[in-house]
Design a protein around this motif. Structure first.
Motif, mmCIF file in Angstrom:
data_model
loop_
_atom_site.group_PDB
_atom_site.id
_atom_site.type_symbol
_atom_site.label_atom_id
_atom_site.label_comp_id
_atom_site.label_asym_id
_atom_site.label_seq_id
_atom_site.Cartn_x
_atom_site.Cartn_y
_atom_site.Cartn_z
ATOM 1 N N THR A 38 -22.197 -7.506 -0.342
ATOM 2 C CA THR A 38 -22.385 -8.961 -0.366
ATOM 3 C C THR A 38 -23.694 -9.391 -1.006
ATOM 4 O O THR A 38 -23.788 -10.486 -1.572
ATOM 5 N N GLN A 39 -24.747 -8.517 -0.937
ATOM 6 C CA GLN A 39 -26.061 -8.917 -1.448
ATOM 7 C C GLN A 39 -26.784 -7.829 -2.244
ATOM 8 O O GLN A 39 -27.956 -7.989 -2.554
ATOM 9 N N ALA A 40 -26.086 -6.738 -2.556
ATOM 10 C CA ALA A 40 -26.656 -5.639 -3.349
ATOM 11 C C ALA A 40 -27.872 -4.997 -2.692
ATOM 12 O O ALA A 40 -28.801 -4.566 -3.377
ATOM 13 N N VAL A 41 -27.872 -4.931 -1.360
ATOM 14 C CA VAL A 41 -28.990 -4.321 -0.639
ATOM 15 C C VAL A 41 -28.725 -2.820 -0.529
ATOM 16 O O VAL A 41 -28.064 -2.350 0.388
ATOM 17 N N THR A 42 -29.243 -2.068 -1.475
ATOM 18 C CA THR A 42 -28.995 -0.627 -1.519
ATOM 19 C C THR A 42 -30.214 0.095 -2.067
ATOM 20 O O THR A 42 -30.664 -0.191 -3.177
ATOM 21 N N ALA A 43 -30.728 1.032 -1.278
ATOM 22 C CA ALA A 43 -31.759 1.944 -1.758
ATOM 23 C C ALA A 43 -31.061 3.149 -2.370
ATOM 24 O O ALA A 43 -30.062 3.631 -1.832
ATOM 25 N N VAL A 44 -31.573 3.646 -3.495
ATOM 26 C CA VAL A 44 -30.876 4.732 -4.184
ATOM 27 C C VAL A 44 -31.874 5.686 -4.823
ATOM 28 O O VAL A 44 -32.979 5.281 -5.206
ATOM 29 N N GLU A 45 -31.491 6.950 -4.906
ATOM 30 C CA GLU A 45 -32.255 7.941 -5.663
ATOM 31 C C GLU A 45 -31.281 8.882 -6.363
ATOM 32 O O GLU A 45 -30.186 9.140 -5.860
ATOM 33 N N ARG A 46 -31.707 9.350 -7.529
ATOM 34 C CA ARG A 46 -30.957 10.336 -8.287
ATOM 35 C C ARG A 46 -31.933 11.393 -8.772
ATOM 36 O O ARG A 46 -32.990 11.070 -9.319
ATOM 37 N N VAL A 47 -31.589 12.653 -8.546
ATOM 38 C CA VAL A 47 -32.437 13.755 -9.003
ATOM 39 C C VAL A 47 -31.531 14.789 -9.661
ATOM 40 O O VAL A 47 -30.451 15.073 -9.150
ATOM 41 N N ARG A 48 -31.943 15.308 -10.785
ATOM 42 C CA ARG A 48 -31.116 16.316 -11.440
ATOM 43 C C ARG A 48 -31.705 17.702 -11.232
ATOM 44 O O ARG A 48 -32.879 17.853 -10.841
ATOM 45 N N ALA A 49 -30.872 18.688 -11.460
ATOM 46 C CA ALA A 49 -31.294 20.074 -11.326
ATOM 47 C C ALA A 49 -31.496 20.691 -12.700
ATOM 48 O O ALA A 49 -30.788 20.362 -13.654
ATOM 49 N N TYR A 50 -32.487 21.549 -12.790
ATOM 50 C CA TYR A 50 -32.682 22.392 -13.961
ATOM 51 C C TYR A 50 -32.611 23.836 -13.489
ATOM 52 O O TYR A 50 -33.317 24.218 -12.546
ATOM 53 N N ASN A 51 -31.752 24.602 -14.116
ATOM 54 C CA ASN A 51 -31.574 26.005 -13.719
ATOM 55 C C ASN A 51 -31.293 26.139 -12.225
ATOM 56 O O ASN A 51 -31.770 27.053 -11.553
ATOM 57 N N GLY A 52 -30.515 25.164 -11.707
ATOM 58 C CA GLY A 52 -30.097 25.225 -10.304
ATOM 59 C C GLY A 52 -31.116 24.709 -9.313
ATOM 60 O O GLY A 52 -30.851 24.688 -8.112
ATOM 61 N N ARG A 53 -32.278 24.264 -9.774
ATOM 62 C CA ARG A 53 -33.334 23.785 -8.866
ATOM 63 C C ARG A 53 -33.572 22.301 -9.088
ATOM 64 O O ARG A 53 -33.680 21.840 -10.230
#
Length: 296
Positions: free
Chosen positions: A44-59
């Protein structure tokens, strides 16, 4: 749960015959079955905390910095009742461990997690994995990206801090939509109230002048994790770094234009507003080499 197309570095997960499990408020369920109530303030109000992290060589890359920003964001949104930092870290590890069969079919992957206020006086937390389009990443780091400076203005920091990562991203969507009217692969750059450029939907923006890097001031942009790492690398290899506002004219005249973000770490712009194509410049090549050394 499908990947967000606006991210532009993630393919939509395809049916590989292996179920991908996601964490959803204490349960591990088929990721495609994750859903939110239409009454959730995230909807209803776009109240969302978010994080994205990628892996390199599985880490996972710079997880602690992502967790730092996560805590800053959830505090700003007053999202209480979420797992502690150590507990969240363990849940992220568990998400990876539970998806071994799915990961075996992926060339590269990342982890996405988000929290919303929920609908029952307790927050909703989701942790999911996503595939990375390795071919797109390789193309960007080798050949660059087309940038278009748009008419879309960054929301003022008086509304909410630009240094928290949230899913209220209508401005990013509109900027990319405007940019893609010029070219279907273009990335839109947002402007500030004074007309200076700020950032894109997927990356921080840097320019090179006299062999040194210029970055928009920290209060004007999201402090990207990759941006922080690239600044450290610049210091290590002797490239100067300044924070200054960047006009459209200054952007167009720059020796090089660089981008930093979760998907590629660092890459470069090969054209600004359909200017003649540029090759990768020497500052980019030095920073790219240093970045690959860090993640390798």
């Amino acid at each position: 749960m499908e990947s967000d197309e606006s991210v532009s570095d993630s393919t939509r997960p395809v049916d590989s015959g292996v179920t991908r499990l996601a964490y959803h408020n204490g349960s591990w369920i088929n990721a495609d079955d994750v859903c939110l109530s239409s009454r959730d303030p995230a909807v209803t109000q776009a109240v969302t905390a978010v994080e994205r992290v990628r892996a390199y060589n599985g880490r996972l890359f710079e997880l602690d910095r992502h967790l730092d920003r996560w805590q800053r964001t959830t505090k700003a949104l007053d999202l209480t009742g979420l797992p502690s930092r150590p507990s969240l870290s363990r849940l992220i590890d568990e998400a990876i461990a539970r998806n071994g069969a799915w990961l075996a079919r992926q060339k590269e992957f990342g982890v996405l997690w988000f929290a919303t206020p929920g609908t029952a006086d307790s927050p909703t937390l989701v942790i999911d994995l996503y595939p990375i389009d390795s071919a797109l990443i390789e193309r960007r780091t080798r050949s660059g990206s087309l940038l278009v400076v748009t008419s879309v203005q960054q929301p003022p920091s008086a509304c909410w801090s630009r240094n928290i990562k949230v899913r209220c991203r209508l401005h990013y969507y509109l900027a990319d939509r405007e940019a893609r009217q010029t070219d279907s692969d273009a990335i839109g750059i947002l402007v500030d109230s004074d007309g200076t450029v700020t950032e894109s939907s997927i990356a921080n923006l840097l320019i090179v002048e006299a062999g040194g890097v210029v970055c928009p001031p920290s209060d004007q942009i999201l402090s990207g994790v990759s941006l922080q790492v690239v600044r450290e690398l610049a210091s290590e290899i002797g490239i100067t770094w300044r924070e200054q506002r960047i006009s459209r004219e200054r952007l167009a005249a720059a020796e090089e234009v660089l981008l930093t973000g979760t998907s590629c770490g660092i890459w470069f712009a090969n054209s600004i507003d359909r200017s003649p194509l540029r090759a990768a410049g020497p500052v980019y090549q030095r920073l790219r080499s240093a970045f690959e050394g860090r993640v390798g």
